[in-house]
Design an enzyme around this catalytic site. Structure first.
Site, PDB file in Angstrom:
ATOM      1  N   ARG A 278      17.145   6.166  57.947  1.00 27.38           N
ATOM      2  CA  ARG A 278      16.421   6.542  59.170  1.00 27.38           C
ATOM      3  C   ARG A 278      15.498   5.436  59.680  1.00 27.38           C
ATOM      4  O   ARG A 278      15.448   5.166  60.875  1.00 27.38           O
ATOM      5  CB  ARG A 278      15.591   7.789  58.847  1.00 27.38           C
ATOM      6  CG  ARG A 278      14.963   8.448  60.040  1.00 27.38           C
ATOM      7  CD  ARG A 278      14.070   9.606  59.570  1.00 27.38           C
ATOM      8  NE  ARG A 278      14.751  10.525  58.692  1.00 27.38           N
ATOM      9  CZ  ARG A 278      15.421  11.612  59.087  1.00 27.38           C
ATOM     10  NH1 ARG A 278      15.485  11.892  60.364  1.00 27.38           N
ATOM     11  NH2 ARG A 278      16.008  12.393  58.202  1.00 27.38           N
ATOM     12  N   CYS A 343      27.575  27.468  73.241  1.00 23.29           N
ATOM     13  CA  CYS A 343      27.377  28.922  73.148  1.00 23.29           C
ATOM     14  C   CYS A 343      26.767  29.315  71.808  1.00 23.29           C
ATOM     15  O   CYS A 343      27.431  29.947  70.957  1.00 23.29           O
ATOM     16  CB  CYS A 343      28.695  29.632  73.387  1.00 23.29           C
ATOM     17  SG  CYS A 343      29.134  29.548  75.102  1.00 23.29           S
ATOM     18  N   GLU A 344      25.572  28.883  71.582  1.00 26.00           N
ATOM     19  CA  GLU A 344      24.771  29.248  70.414  1.00 26.00           C
ATOM     20  C   GLU A 344      23.337  29.353  70.899  1.00 26.00           C
ATOM     21  O   GLU A 344      22.843  28.433  71.574  1.00 26.00           O
ATOM     22  CB  GLU A 344      24.801  28.144  69.342  1.00 26.00           C
ATOM     23  CG  GLU A 344      26.110  27.929  68.662  1.00 26.00           C
ATOM     24  CD  GLU A 344      26.374  28.934  67.542  1.00 26.00           C
ATOM     25  OE1 GLU A 344      25.416  29.521  67.020  1.00 26.00           O
ATOM     26  OE2 GLU A 344      27.555  29.101  67.204  1.00 26.00           O
ATOM     27  N   TYR A 372      21.079   9.928  62.138  1.00 20.04           N
ATOM     28  CA  TYR A 372      21.489  11.336  62.033  1.00 20.04           C
ATOM     29  C   TYR A 372      21.659  11.959  63.427  1.00 20.04           C
ATOM     30  O   TYR A 372      21.352  13.128  63.633  1.00 20.04           O
ATOM     31  CB  TYR A 372      20.489  12.128  61.170  1.00 20.04           C
ATOM     32  CG  TYR A 372      20.251  11.455  59.835  1.00 20.04           C
ATOM     33  CD1 TYR A 372      21.227  11.512  58.834  1.00 20.04           C
ATOM     34  CD2 TYR A 372      19.085  10.724  59.585  1.00 20.04           C
ATOM     35  CE1 TYR A 372      21.033  10.868  57.613  1.00 20.04           C
ATOM     36  CE2 TYR A 372      18.887  10.078  58.366  1.00 20.04           C
ATOM     37  CZ  TYR A 372      19.864  10.158  57.394  1.00 20.04           C
ATOM     38  OH  TYR A 372      19.673   9.515  56.194  1.00 20.04           O
TER      39      TYR A 372
END
Ligand code: PLP
Length: 431
Positions: A278, A343-344, A372
């Site tokens: 990261r 669609c969540e 990520y």
């Protein structure tokens, strides 16, 4: 030092205005800055270079893009991999096999064989049986596999529960309590060249204390192993250092981290490996997106953008925060919920946020998506995997094409899109 900044009111990646990239490639698109990558890669290395024979293996899982890996290889980084796919990407990027470390809790036999035959530099063993299988596979090939034992120090990294890996209850590493006895047994195997130990207690760690506590436990283990007659020459300290996602986030400086490592490892007399992910690529990328609708909501409107959880999963997975900013801010703000089209209900990038005022058709970015981000992309809802662009100075290049996995013969929307294919120009003007 920011590589994403406003020039004449327009957000640029280095010398390239983001609308130029949106016009050329379409949105959503992940945009990386080569300058930011080099800056972070060099800063991490130079902070730690003073340590005896430090080695740097970039955690490929953070960003497996080939152009990113090639750039990091040029900066002197090897690769920390967790799958056969990542092995292939690392080798394709020109990383020497000897500079590859294979982490991962579930390496298949085929992955072990491929890595052995490629001649990688270090296997991080996650359980005793893996060591036995690896030793057998190596012996059959007349080889000795270079390996270290990943130990779970039972230290909470103090980060989000889903990215903490150093507690005893997690699936990673072997319990430190039984590690010395296990090491004794593994060291007897002909096919293994067991050289030391590894740890990694989690990601997005914002406090040096848990890292220091974990390193100290490993230091005590090194002493114990030496007392048992093992010539410990390597310790892999993993990755985990966090980045500032919010303007107010305060992260430990690299100098403070390096000073802590130097203090704790002073008498270890080993070669240290670092597996940063990261901190190298996180701030070097943005996700460029376009506002599809500003939909009225109960208390605040929903800004619905064309990027979704399949482009950037972190908010849905970990409630992660990514700063949202207009590419051409008008100086005013609005309070809104930011949502993707998937669609969540969880396909949300933020709720009740004060953001730059945006309207249908505007370009905006999510900041700090270089780690990520694209790495976790999926094609959920049969949405194409978004393209990736690398900017270097005033030039940019497509380094990852828009693709739709599965077997659709001629996927709609998989060609580079122009702005016109997202919005019908006439309709937009009429609106
Ligand atoms: N090493 C190992 C074994 C990991 O599991 C990870 C990620 O969780 C990393 C290195 C990289 O961590 P980070 O991106 O937080 O530096």
């Amino acid at each position: 030092m920011s590589f994403f900044d406003y020039r004449d009111g327009v957000l640029c990646a280095e010398g390239v205005a983001l609308p130029v990239i949106a016009d050329a490639v379409g949105t959503p698109v992940h945009v990386y800055s080569a300058g930011a990558l080099r800056h972070a890669a060099n800063a991490f290395m130079s902070a730690l270079r003073g340590l005896p024979s430090a080695r740097f293996a970039f955690a490929v899982k953070a960003n497996p893009n080939g152009a990113v890996l090639r750039l990091l290889a040029e900066c002197g980084y090897g690769a920390d991999i967790v799958s056969g796919g990542e092995l292939r990407r690392a080798l394709d990027a020109g990383i020497a096999p000897a500079d590859v470390v294979f982490s991962g809790v579930g390496k298949t036999d085929q992955e072990l064989i491929d890595a052995l035959e490629a001649g990688i530099g270090q296997f991080n063993l996650e359980l005793e049986e893996e060591g036995r299988v690896l030793a057998q596979l190596a012996r059959r090939r007349g080889m000795r596999a270079p390996a270290v034992l990943r130990v779970n120090p039972d230290v909470d990294g103090g980060t989000h529960a889903k990215i903490t890996t150093g507690r005893r209850t997690s699936k990673f590493g072997v319990d430190i309590a039984g590690a010395s006895d296990m090491y004794d047994r593994l060291a007897q195997l002909d096919g293994l060249d067991l050289q030391g130990v590894a740890l990694h207690i989690g990601s997005q760690i914002s406090d040096l204390e848990p890292l220091e506590a974990a390193y100290r436990r490993i230091g005590a283990l090194v002493l114990d192993l030496r007392a048992r007659g093992h010539p410990i020459t390597r310790v892999d300290l993993g990755g985990g250092l966090g980045i500032a996602y919010r303007p107010e986030d305060v992260m430990p400086s690299l100098a403070a981290y390096a000073a802590m490592v130097a203090r704790v490892t002073r008498d270890w007399n080993v070669s240290l490996t670092f597996e940063p992910g990261r901190i190298i690529t996180g701030l070097a990328g943005v996700l460029l997106t376009r506002v599809i609708w500003v939909k009225p909501g109960l208390s605040h409107p929903f800004v619905i953008v064309d990027a979704a959880m399949n482009d950037l999963a972190r908010p849905a997975l970990y409630d992660a925060y990514h700063r949202f900013a207009a590419v051409r801010p008008d100086g005013t703000t609005m309070v809104a919920n930011i949502a993707g089209p998937v669609c969540e209900t969880g396909d949300m990038f933020g709720t009740d946020r004060t953001i730059d005022h945006v309207a249908r058709g505007d370009l905006a970015v999510f900041h700090a998506t270089g780690a990520y981000g694209a790495a976790m992309a999926s094609s959920y809802n049969s949405r194409p995997i978004s393209p990736q662009v690398m900017v270097d100075g005033d030039r940019f290049e497509l380094v990852g094409d828009r693709t739709l996995p599965f077997d659709t013969p001629a996927p709609l929307g998989c060609k580079p899109r122009t702005a016109g294919s997202v919005f019908d120009a006439e309709l937009t003007q009429a609106a």
